[in-house]
Design an enzyme around this catalytic site. Structure first.
Site, PDB file in Angstrom:
ATOM      1  N   ALA A  12       0.867  -1.177   0.000  1.00  0.00           N
ATOM      2  CA  ALA A  12       0.000   0.000   0.000  1.00  0.00           C
ATOM      3  C   ALA A  12       0.907   1.230   0.000  1.00  0.00           C
ATOM      4  CB  ALA A  12      -0.934  -0.027   1.200  1.00  0.00           C
ATOM      5  N   MET A  14       2.344   3.235   2.304  1.00  0.00           N
ATOM      6  CA  MET A  14       3.537   3.232   3.149  1.00  0.00           C
ATOM      7  C   MET A  14       4.528   2.157   2.708  1.00  0.00           C
ATOM      8  SD  MET A  14       3.592   5.628   5.461  1.00  0.00           S
ATOM      9  CE  MET A  14       4.630   5.050   6.817  1.00  0.00           C
ATOM     10  N   ASN A  33       2.472  -8.946  -1.893  1.00  0.00           N
ATOM     11  CA  ASN A  33       1.197  -8.370  -1.501  1.00  0.00           C
ATOM     12  C   ASN A  33       0.128  -9.436  -1.662  1.00  0.00           C
ATOM     13  OD1 ASN A  33      -0.027  -5.504  -0.865  1.00  0.00           O
ATOM     14  ND2 ASN A  33      -1.479  -6.496  -2.256  1.00  0.00           N
ATOM     15  N   HIS A 186       3.665   9.136  20.523  1.00  0.00           N
ATOM     16  CA  HIS A 186       3.944  10.095  19.446  1.00  0.00           C
ATOM     17  C   HIS A 186       2.637  10.523  18.778  1.00  0.00           C
ATOM     18  CE1 HIS A 186       4.173  10.744  15.087  1.00  0.00           C
ATOM     19  NE2 HIS A 186       5.329  11.343  15.286  1.00  0.00           N
ATOM     20  N   ASN A 187       1.790   9.544  18.451  1.00  0.00           N
ATOM     21  CA  ASN A 187       0.526   9.866  17.787  1.00  0.00           C
ATOM     22  C   ASN A 187      -0.403  10.656  18.696  1.00  0.00           C
ATOM     23  OD1 ASN A 187       1.665   8.263  15.796  1.00  0.00           O
ATOM     24  ND2 ASN A 187      -0.251   7.225  15.318  1.00  0.00           N
TER      25      ASN A 187
END
Length: 482
Positions: A12, A14, A33, A186-187
């Site tokens: 995908a 990223m 994939n 962090h998020n």
């Protein structure tokens, strides 16, 4: 045929950009994939002529890897990660490494690390931050898991990570779920930073009557000083972006915010560990309130508040807003580090606090000049209990508080919501208070539930119960903390 240095599952956005980054640093990458036509499309498209090995099965992927085999997954968090682990394990041998580079919840990573290690393999759960551009040009990476796995992946991870002053924004975080925990925090800080910026934007717009061009200039100026950061920078760019008809695009976007759950996870972890993560928690609730758009529209026609009428000095208020953002930002990081410190005690992680600040200085969404000061604080005192107890942060937040207070008072007086700017100031006042009204709260708890209390004139750890009404007995509840 040369075997690959690492394999990646999940092409995908990223995954595709991260493998292009790896290949550009001289590594050969095997790719797979679940929808195999994506593999063919990639190796004949963006990956054409490069050092990629396209694979149509996990068995083929693993067979094309140098030992110790390193299989990285960039797939949706949850059951897909567990499903792929089960598919990968039969094709690996002792000492091989499975890597989860998605946004997995840290308890899942703790569980998976234990399970994979029980099979004689090694496991890494790594946070990867920076979005599409970061994955391609250099993300911030926060790996944790089986310590024995780090030497085998260190060269690859640090090569592809963002660099600040020549230092990679990637280092070993800690055991089992530590990497994903730090990414989660962090998020959470990202949620808070975005919300306080949005509150400043709303006050400029609703109180000062500023248009997008004028706000664009303010954020341009702010990005040259203490607030210099990726989120201030992109806010500047967003405010300067025009739709096809020449009007500011931002004003045409529906005011309902989405979320993927990492902010909520951070808040839940704080509740579980007993850490007052007020700003991040409020930022999650702000998104929830924004999602109630239809209900808010009805309420706006039914409920009234004060007229939004700002009569002060506009230039001074913009300066105050800058101070409010800086003060709230300090609180956000202070609370985040407080949470990581408590988690390290709970889960027996050896977190490098200064190193985490370095990892966040480049590549990630919360990157800012501000983080260098956090690194300096922990370099000066590795056992620092709280960021506000560092001289730089003490001086900075005390200097910012006058303007911060004026902003919050003005927002409340004029009925403009500023949940995160307000709650962070309240936390600051609570944190610096030697005495809080929890003595009354404990009396209330003891009155209705015999929950006991400690006394200021007795040693800590000694508990008392009072028969407040004269009708109760001497029996008290056991003392415990949830």
């Amino acid at each position: 045929m040369k075997k690959a240095d690492i394999g990646l599952i999940g092409l995908a956005v990223m995954g595709e950009n991260l493998v292009l980054n790896m290949e550009s640093k001289g590594f050969t990458v095997a790719v797979y994939n679940r929808t195999v036509d994506k593999v063919d499309k990639f190796v004949t498209g963006r990956g054409a002529g490069k050092n990629f090995i396209g694979c149509h099965s996990i068995a083929e992927l693993c067979a094309n890897l140098e030992r110790p085999r390193k299989v990285m997954m960039l797939v949706k968090a949850g059951s897909p990660v567990d499903d792929f682990i089960e598919q990968i394990i039969p094709h690996l041998e002792a000492g091989d490494i499975i890597i989860d580079g998605g946004n997995s919840h840290f308890p899942d990573t703790i569980r998976r690390a234990k399970y994979v290690e029980s099979k004689g393999l090694l496991y890494i759960g790594t946070g990867v931050s920076g979005g599409e551009e970061g994955a391609l040009l250099g993300p911030s990476m926060m790996p944790g898991g089986s310590p024995a796995a780090w030497p085998a992946v260190k060269k690859i991870f640090q090569a592809v990570a963002a660099k600040v002053d020549g230092e990679p924004c990637c280092d070993w975080v800690g055991e089992n779920g530590a990497g994903h925990f730090v990414k989660m925090v962090h998020n959470g800080i990202e949620y808070g930073d975005m919300q306080i910026i949005c509150e400043a934007y709303q006050m400029m717009k609703d109180l000062l009557g500023m248009g997008a061009d004028e706000m664009h200039q303010v954020f341009t100026d702010w990005n040259k000083g203490d607030l210099d950061s990726y989120l201030i920078e992109i806010t500047r760019d967003i405010l300067g972006f025009r739709d096809e008809n020449g009007e500011a695009l931002v004003e045409k976007i529906l005011d309902t915010a989405g979320q993927k759950g990492t902010g909520k996870w951070t808040g839940v972890a704080a509740l579980d560990l007993g850490i007052p993560l007020t700003l991040i928690g409020e930022s999650v609730f702000a998104r929830c309130l924004s999602a109630q758009k239809d209900l808010r529209v009805k309420a706006s026609k039914y409920l009234s508040g004060p007229e939004k009428l700002f009569k002060g000095d506009k230039t001074q208020f913009i300066s105050d807003l800058k101070d409010a953002l800086l003060g709230a930002k300090i609180i956000s990081y202070a609370q985040g580090y407080d949470l990581m410190g408590e988690a390290a005690k709970e889960f027996k992680w050896n977190l490098n606090n200064g190193g985490i600040a370095l990892m966040w200085r480049g590549g990630c969404i919360i990157r800012s000049v501000f983080l260098g000061k956090i690194k300096e604080a922990f370099d000066k005192n590795p056992k620092l209990e709280h960021l506000l107890l560092d001289e730089y942060f003490k001086t900075t937040i005390e200097k910012a508080q006058a303007g911060w207070r004026r902003v919050v008072a003005t927002a409340i007086t004029n009925g403009v919501p500023a949940p995160c700017l307000a709650t962070s100031l309240t936390y600051f006042d609570g944190f610096r208070s030697e005495r809080l009204p929890a003595n009354l709260l404990q009396a209330q708890r003891d009155y209705f539930g015999a929950h006991t209390y400690e006394r200021v004139d007795k040693p800590r750890g000694e508990f008392f119960h009072t028969n407040w009404t004269g009708r109760g007995g001497d029996t008290a509840s056991s003392t415990y903390t949830v």
